[in-house]
Design a protein around this motif. Structure first.
Motif, short mmCIF file in Angstrom:
data_model
loop_
_atom_site.label_atom_id
_atom_site.label_comp_id
_atom_site.label_asym_id
_atom_site.label_seq_id
_atom_site.Cartn_x
_atom_site.Cartn_y
_atom_site.Cartn_z
N VAL A 22 -98.75 54.34 -121.98
CA VAL A 22 -98.11 53.84 -123.19
C VAL A 22 -96.69 53.36 -122.90
N GLU A 23 -95.94 54.10 -122.08
CA GLU A 23 -94.52 53.79 -121.85
C GLU A 23 -94.29 52.57 -120.96
N PRO A 30 -95.81 49.58 -120.51
CA PRO A 30 -95.72 48.25 -121.16
C PRO A 30 -94.44 48.11 -122.00
N GLN A 31 -94.02 49.20 -122.67
CA GLN A 31 -92.79 49.14 -123.46
C GLN A 31 -91.58 48.90 -122.55
N LYS A 32 -91.56 49.58 -121.42
CA LYS A 32 -90.45 49.40 -120.48
C LYS A 32 -90.44 47.97 -119.93
N ARG A 33 -91.62 47.42 -119.69
CA ARG A 33 -91.69 46.03 -119.22
C ARG A 33 -91.14 45.07 -120.27
N THR A 34 -91.46 45.33 -121.54
CA THR A 34 -90.94 44.51 -122.62
C THR A 34 -89.41 44.63 -122.68
N ASP A 35 -88.90 45.85 -122.55
CA ASP A 35 -87.45 46.06 -122.54
C ASP A 35 -86.79 45.32 -121.38
N TRP A 92 -86.63 41.63 -122.14
CA TRP A 92 -85.59 41.37 -123.12
C TRP A 92 -84.21 41.42 -122.46
N ASN A 132 -84.58 51.25 -133.59
CA ASN A 132 -86.04 51.18 -133.58
C ASN A 132 -86.56 49.76 -133.34
N GLU A 145 -86.72 46.12 -131.75
CA GLU A 145 -86.42 45.60 -130.41
C GLU A 145 -85.20 44.69 -130.42
#
Length: 163
Positions: free
Chosen positions: A44-45, A47-52, A55, A147, A149
């Motif tokens: 779960v984490e 993909p979120q870190k990749r998005t961060d 950005w 919260n 992005e």
């Protein structure tokens, strides 16, 4: 061991099977389950870190563009006017007017600024413009992620060019 030898064959098999089941349970709870839990968390984490990361890379490009585009002589553009007025004026120019929650003088020629729900890239652009036009330097900078992005709360202390 003698107690095991005293048991009949059926009871001995039951004890051995129970010990084997307990060992398998402990192995599962001690090794397999923690690995599965961490795998699920990372699934779960990551993909979120990749998005961060994407950005942040985009924000870095925007900062580089702003840096390359507008090297303004700070003495010419920043002559006259107070640091507090410049903070408010530049914040409105870079679309941070609504995010600017508090501006107060702190020490001699130092102003503390609170921004809420502001785009991180806009804050970086604002700081660059404050430095380029008014010679302001960052004394302290603190950011808390929100919260949504790209949005942050920030506390900045700026020192004016004259002090």
């Amino acid at each position: 061991m003698k107690d095991l030898e005293n048991l009949n064959t059926r009871e001995r098999l039951l004890v051995i099977a129970a010990v084997g089941a307990l060992l398998c349970g402990f192995l599962y709870l001690g090794a397999v389950r923690p690995i599965m839990v961490k795998y699920e968390r990372y699934r779960v984490e990551v993909p979120q870190k990749r998005t961060d990361l994407l950005w942040m890379q985009e924000a870095a490009q925007k900062v580089a563009q702003l840096n390359a585009a507008g090297r303004i002589n700070s003495e010419a553009a920043g002559a006259g006017g107070s640091l507090m007025a410049a903070i408010d004026q530049v914040a409105r120019q870079v679309n941070l007017g609504a995010s600017l929650k508090r501006v107060e003088p702190d020490e001699q020629n130092v102003v503390r600024v609170w921004l809420e729900d502001a785009a991180f890239a806009d804050i970086i652009g604002w700081l660059h413009t404050m430095h380029a036009r008014h010679g302001a330097t960052v004394v302290s900078f603190s950011v808390d992620r929100r919260n949504r992005e790209g949005l942050v709360n920030a506390r900045v202390a700026l020192k004016g060019a004259g002090g």
